[in-house]
Design a protein around this motif. Sequence first.
Motif, PDB file in Angstrom:
ATOM      1  N   ASP A   1     -25.116  10.475  26.956  1.00 40.17           N
ATOM      2  CA  ASP A   1     -25.870   9.367  27.546  1.00 40.17           C
ATOM      3  C   ASP A   1     -25.155   8.028  27.386  1.00 40.17           C
ATOM      4  OD1 ASP A   1     -26.270   9.327  24.808  1.00 40.17           O
ATOM      5  OD2 ASP A   1     -28.442   9.052  24.917  1.00 40.17           O
ATOM      6  N   ALA A   2     -24.453   7.829  26.262  1.00 41.93           N
ATOM      7  CA  ALA A   2     -23.750   6.567  26.060  1.00 41.93           C
ATOM      8  C   ALA A   2     -22.599   6.418  27.049  1.00 41.93           C
ATOM      9  CB  ALA A   2     -23.228   6.479  24.632  1.00 41.93           C
ATOM     10  N   ALA A   3     -21.872   7.500  27.312  1.00 43.70           N
ATOM     11  CA  ALA A   3     -20.771   7.456  28.274  1.00 43.70           C
ATOM     12  C   ALA A   3     -21.297   7.231  29.684  1.00 43.70           C
ATOM     13  CB  ALA A   3     -19.955   8.742  28.206  1.00 43.70           C
TER      14      ALA A   3
ATOM     15  N   SER B   1     -19.155   3.221  23.918  1.00 42.05           N
ATOM     16  CA  SER B   1     -17.975   3.450  24.750  1.00 42.05           C
ATOM     17  C   SER B   1     -17.183   2.159  24.804  1.00 42.05           C
ATOM     18  CB  SER B   1     -18.369   3.865  26.176  1.00 42.05           C
ATOM     19  OG  SER B   1     -18.885   5.178  26.213  1.00 42.05           O
ATOM     20  N   PHE B   2     -15.859   2.302  24.778  1.00 42.58           N
ATOM     21  CA  PHE B   2     -14.957   1.161  24.882  1.00 42.58           C
ATOM     22  C   PHE B   2     -14.367   1.160  26.290  1.00 42.58           C
ATOM     23  CE2 PHE B   2     -15.550   1.761  20.493  1.00 42.58           C
ATOM     24  CZ  PHE B   2     -15.121   0.644  19.785  1.00 42.58           C
TER      25      PHE B   2
ATOM     26  N   ILE C   1     -12.916   3.513  31.077  1.00 45.93           N
ATOM     27  CA  ILE C   1     -13.492   3.953  29.803  1.00 45.93           C
ATOM     28  C   ILE C   1     -12.414   4.647  28.976  1.00 45.93           C
ATOM     29  CG2 ILE C   1     -15.190   5.478  28.722  1.00 45.93           C
ATOM     30  CD1 ILE C   1     -16.970   4.992  31.189  1.00 45.93           C
ATOM     31  N   VAL C   2     -12.287   4.220  27.723  1.00 47.97           N
ATOM     32  CA  VAL C   2     -11.281   4.789  26.822  1.00 47.97           C
ATOM     33  C   VAL C   2     -11.793   6.135  26.317  1.00 47.97           C
ATOM     34  CG1 VAL C   2      -9.945   4.437  24.725  1.00 47.97           C
ATOM     35  CG2 VAL C   2     -10.572   2.463  26.156  1.00 47.97           C
ATOM     36  N   LYS C   3     -11.115   7.200  26.677  1.00 48.20           N
ATOM     37  CA  LYS C   3     -11.562   8.541  26.307  1.00 48.20           C
ATOM     38  C   LYS C   3     -11.432   8.763  24.797  1.00 48.20           C
ATOM     39  CE  LYS C   3     -12.558  10.120  30.422  1.00 48.20           C
ATOM     40  NZ  LYS C   3     -13.937  10.442  30.781  1.00 48.20           N
TER      41      LYS C   3
ATOM     42  N   GLY D   1     -31.630   3.754  33.846  1.00 50.71           N
ATOM     43  CA  GLY D   1     -31.148   3.395  35.180  1.00 50.71           C
ATOM     44  C   GLY D   1     -29.642   3.249  35.201  1.00 50.71           C
ATOM     45  N   SER D   2     -29.079   2.661  34.154  1.00 51.21           N
ATOM     46  CA  SER D   2     -27.630   2.513  34.067  1.00 51.21           C
ATOM     47  C   SER D   2     -26.957   3.868  33.885  1.00 51.21           C
ATOM     48  CB  SER D   2     -27.254   1.586  32.909  1.00 51.21           C
ATOM     49  OG  SER D   2     -25.875   1.329  32.899  1.00 51.21           O
ATOM     50  N   ALA D   3     -27.567   4.740  33.076  1.00 54.97           N
ATOM     51  CA  ALA D   3     -27.004   6.083  32.895  1.00 54.97           C
ATOM     52  C   ALA D   3     -27.046   6.870  34.200  1.00 54.97           C
ATOM     53  CB  ALA D   3     -27.767   6.828  31.800  1.00 54.97           C
ATOM     54  N   PHE D   4     -28.128   6.699  34.963  1.00 51.44           N
ATOM     55  CA  PHE D   4     -28.225   7.376  36.263  1.00 51.44           C
ATOM     56  C   PHE D   4     -27.113   6.889  37.202  1.00 51.44           C
ATOM     57  CE2 PHE D   4     -33.098   7.819  35.629  1.00 51.44           C
ATOM     58  CZ  PHE D   4     -32.904   8.966  34.864  1.00 51.44           C
TER      59      PHE D   4
END
Length: 310
Positions: A134-136, A166-167, A173-175, A296-299
Amino acid sequence: MNRYAIVFDVGGTSIKAAVVREDGETVPDTVETFPSCGKEGKETLLAHFYGLIAGRVALLDKLSGGAPFEVIGVGYAFPSPFDYENGICYIRGQDKYDALYGTNLREAMKERIAADAEVGEKLSAQATIVFDNDAAMFAAGQLAFGHAKRYRRSICITIGTGTGSSFIDENGIVKGRELWNDPFRDGIADDYISKRGMLRVAAAYGLGADGDVKAIADAARTGDTKAADAFASFGRLFGELLAPYIREFRPEAIIVGGNIAKSHELFIPSAKAEIVVCGVPPQEVPTFETVEDTSGSAFAGALSLLKAER
């Protein structure tokens, strides 16, 4: 033709479902919450997960009034441990989804889509199905459609039952870069910057016995000094945690989501002050942005991942 993504935020007790337009906006009438059925057997769970996909397709069909549309894929924000790249669930011993251990959910859903002519007409067996935590997903949504679009470097933090992070740098996005499990004080970041961390702080002020963080926030907003002091203390912990990452990564923004972000005005000011106390020059303290609609942002993030896979 209108194009949509079907998206799910999967939790241990409930699953939030929605449909997202190509521009990242959630279709309001499609947002619903369902029981997770997380303690059921494998076949029951797979039927439940597929039923949620079929239900979103049927709802879209109804809302479109017969106009043609296409579903470009399905995105899942799914708890770990999970092989997100290959779609395999490895959750076990967490009182949820044990029956799915070792199951390739992507292939299981594709098989059911291929066998269902009604759904397959809108969502073919070749449609993309993506998974991430969810954070990613939150960070991907912020990068594609939200605050992170405006900055070259940012750190996205979700504060809820745990610390999601996440960075984001110039390349996206830094994996593999997260901070939830990093050492902090007498434990790890997750122990302190989370609901249980906030409740531990509140307990030192004689608050939070009922486990309700919102009640503490409401009390702080109505003049309860103990509640206000508890949130300020939580903010100082947050600032202390962030300071070394700010010195090393040099983000222009810290983007905060999760349920506790809804109380941002109670702890962000003390977090900023603590960052300076911890040795970050005031001019290098990042801008803080807050997002109250984390789902909403995760969606939207799920949509952006689907587009990247096409």
